[in-house]
Design an enzyme around this catalytic site. Structure first.
Site, PDB file in Angstrom:
ATOM      1  CG  HIS A 250      -2.926  -6.506 -42.924  1.00  0.00           C
ATOM      2  ND1 HIS A 250      -2.852  -7.189 -44.127  1.00  0.00           N
ATOM      3  CD2 HIS A 250      -2.245  -7.243 -42.027  1.00  0.00           C
ATOM      4  CE1 HIS A 250      -2.167  -8.305 -43.940  1.00  0.00           C
ATOM      5  NE2 HIS A 250      -1.776  -8.367 -42.678  1.00  0.00           N
ATOM      6  CB  SER A 251      -3.570  -1.502 -47.715  1.00  0.00           C
ATOM      7  OG  SER A 251      -4.674  -0.771 -47.235  1.00  0.00           O
ATOM      8  CE1 TYR A 252      -3.936  -8.490 -47.119  1.00  0.00           C
ATOM      9  CE2 TYR A 252      -2.582  -9.882 -48.536  1.00  0.00           C
ATOM     10  CZ  TYR A 252      -3.281  -9.691 -47.354  1.00  0.00           C
ATOM     11  OH  TYR A 252      -3.329 -10.688 -46.413  1.00  0.00           O
TER      12      TYR A 252
ATOM     13  CG  HIS B 207      -2.994  -9.233 -37.729  1.00  0.00           C
ATOM     14  ND1 HIS B 207      -1.792  -8.578 -37.593  1.00  0.00           N
ATOM     15  CD2 HIS B 207      -2.951  -9.840 -38.952  1.00  0.00           C
ATOM     16  CE1 HIS B 207      -1.064  -8.756 -38.683  1.00  0.00           C
ATOM     17  NE2 HIS B 207      -1.730  -9.526 -39.517  1.00  0.00           N
TER      18      HIS B 207
ATOM     19  CD  GLU C  86       1.229  -6.576 -42.359  1.00  0.00           C
ATOM     20  OE1 GLU C  86       1.066  -6.931 -41.175  1.00  0.00           O
ATOM     21  OE2 GLU C  86       1.408  -7.393 -43.266  1.00  0.00           O
TER      22      GLU C  86
ATOM     23  CG  ASN D  42       3.519  -9.386 -36.951  1.00  0.00           C
ATOM     24  OD1 ASN D  42       3.726 -10.560 -36.645  1.00  0.00           O
ATOM     25  ND2 ASN D  42       3.938  -8.858 -38.076  1.00  0.00           N
ATOM     26  NE  ARG D  43       2.296 -15.332 -37.244  1.00  0.00           N
ATOM     27  CZ  ARG D  43       2.225 -14.751 -38.446  1.00  0.00           C
ATOM     28  NH1 ARG D  43       2.862 -13.617 -38.697  1.00  0.00           N
ATOM     29  NH2 ARG D  43       1.521 -15.315 -39.423  1.00  0.00           N
TER      30      ARG D  43
END
Ligand code: BGC
Length: 370
Positions: A197-199, A128, A334, A102-103
């Site tokens: 980070h799976s979609y 990331h 996530e 993340n940021r």
């Protein structure tokens, strides 16, 4: 074409049924652009077949049955490493993201009175892990009973982060659950936030959007964001808003609601503050595809989860079976510490000191709802 696909599927079935439950298969998967050998690991149990690679410790595919026993790959992925290395791929599809998932605002933070700068890669922020995150690194893979442990040593100063960090990510398949256990140690004070980070698309990758899939998230608040998706530092209660997923709603039901946070992110792309305040495994979310019945339950030791509705997918990436990944073609859950924690003193700390071990676990369990 149809025939080729069904032949490939038949070959896949042969391969799967030839594997004993709990067996781990390791196949060569070419080389990374910088010439390092890559492998594809296949884990298999009675219900699931999971493929992983040491490139970025990615989950490449998860084959799961529906309520009638029909198997589909329920995560978005690419057929080869070129897909993952493609500079146009900014999706982090299936990756382990780090050192800081993340940021981090403006790519800057200070620790012990010293300032650090991470090369920015997303609207002036570090996302990331900065320009070259853990998702682009070749990890060391070690086969385990039912699993694989990936190890990465990130040197002191890697992407600007202090301290040599040794990260281990262990994937194991137990029944119909994929366990991901993370540990990390450092030789200098640093920050760390690792996630997968799976979609997911429970109807099958490349089968369209997930807007009709149901989502439940066990969270009473989110950390609302500014225009560049950095948390303001406040917690916003979800009650009475399109962010209340305590009871299941389809992802699409309220995604276009007149809500500033949804407009800012172009859909859901927010950290949910999980209601359970424990660092043992607790319920995070449950998603159901009503048509196929495929169900995903997520538990984690983490305090937050980024629910991302695949807003930036735009049909330009072609997936593992040749289909385009459209906007909202997958959702991510996530599990994580909150975004920008190094700059937010009120958020749970992401600091790690020498002599300490960061432990974190997340479990993805697949079942069917009839
Ligand atoms: C972020 C999104 C980003 C996506 C892919 C998510 O974790 O929150 O804003 O587009 O990752 O990079």
């Amino acid at each position: 074409m149809k025939q080729a696909v069904s032949m490939a599927m038949a070959a896949g079935l042969v391969l799967t049924s030839a594997m004993a439950q709990g067996e781990v298969k390791k196949d060569s998967w070419g080389k990374s652009a910088d010439g390092q050998p890559l492998f594809l690991y296949t884990l298999h149990d009675a219900q699931l077949t999971v493929k992983l690679t040491n490139f970025g410790a990615h989950v490449v595919s998860i084959d799961a049955p529906d309520k009638n026993g029909n198997v589909a790959d329920v995560v978005l992925g690419f057929k080869d490493v070129a897909g993952y290395e493609n500079p146009k791929n900014t999706s982090y599809m299936g990756a382990i993201v780090g050192r800081y998932g993340n940021r981090i605002a403006n790519g800057r933070f200070s620790l012990d009175g010293k300032s650090y700068e991470i090369p920015t890669n997303n609207n002036g922020n570090a996302l990331h892990g900065g320009k070259v995150g853990f998702d682009q690194k070749v990890w060391q893979g070690k086969e385990l009973p039912n699993g694989v442990e990936f190890t990465l040593v990130s040197p002191d100063g890697d992407m600007g982060f202090p301290g040599k960090l040794t990260a281990h990510v262990k994937y194991t398949l137990v029944g119909s659950s994929l366990h991901i256990d993370y540990t990390a140690t450092t030789d200098k004070d640093t920050v760390v936030n690792l996630t997968n980070h799976s979609y997911f698309n429970l109807a099958g990758e490349g089968s369209g959007t997930v807007l009709d899939e149901q989502m439940m998230i066990a969270a009473d608040a989110t950390t609302p964001v500014n225009a560049t998706l950095i948390p303001t530092g406040k917690l916003a209660p979800v009650a009475g808003t399109p962010f209340d997923f305590n009871k299941p709603h389809t992802i699409g039901e309220r995604i276009h609601a007149a809500d500033q946070q949804l407009k800012t992110a172009g859909g859901y792309d927010h950290n949910f503050v999980l209601s359970a305040k424990t660092n043992t495994l607790h319920l995070v979310a449950k998603a159901v595809d009503p048509k196929s019945g495929r169900t995903l339950t997520v538990t984690s030791t983490e305090p937050g989860v980024q629910f991302y509705s695949g807003n930036f997918l735009d049909g330009t990436l072609t997936g593992i079976s040749g289909k385009a990944y459209v906007k909202n073609g997958g959702f991510c859950l996530e599990t994580q510490h909150f975004p920008d924690s190094p700059n937010q003193p009120s958020f749970p700390s992401t600091e790690l000191k020498p002599g300490e071990t960061m432990h974190s676990s997340t479990v993805f369990t697949f079942s069917v709802t009839k």
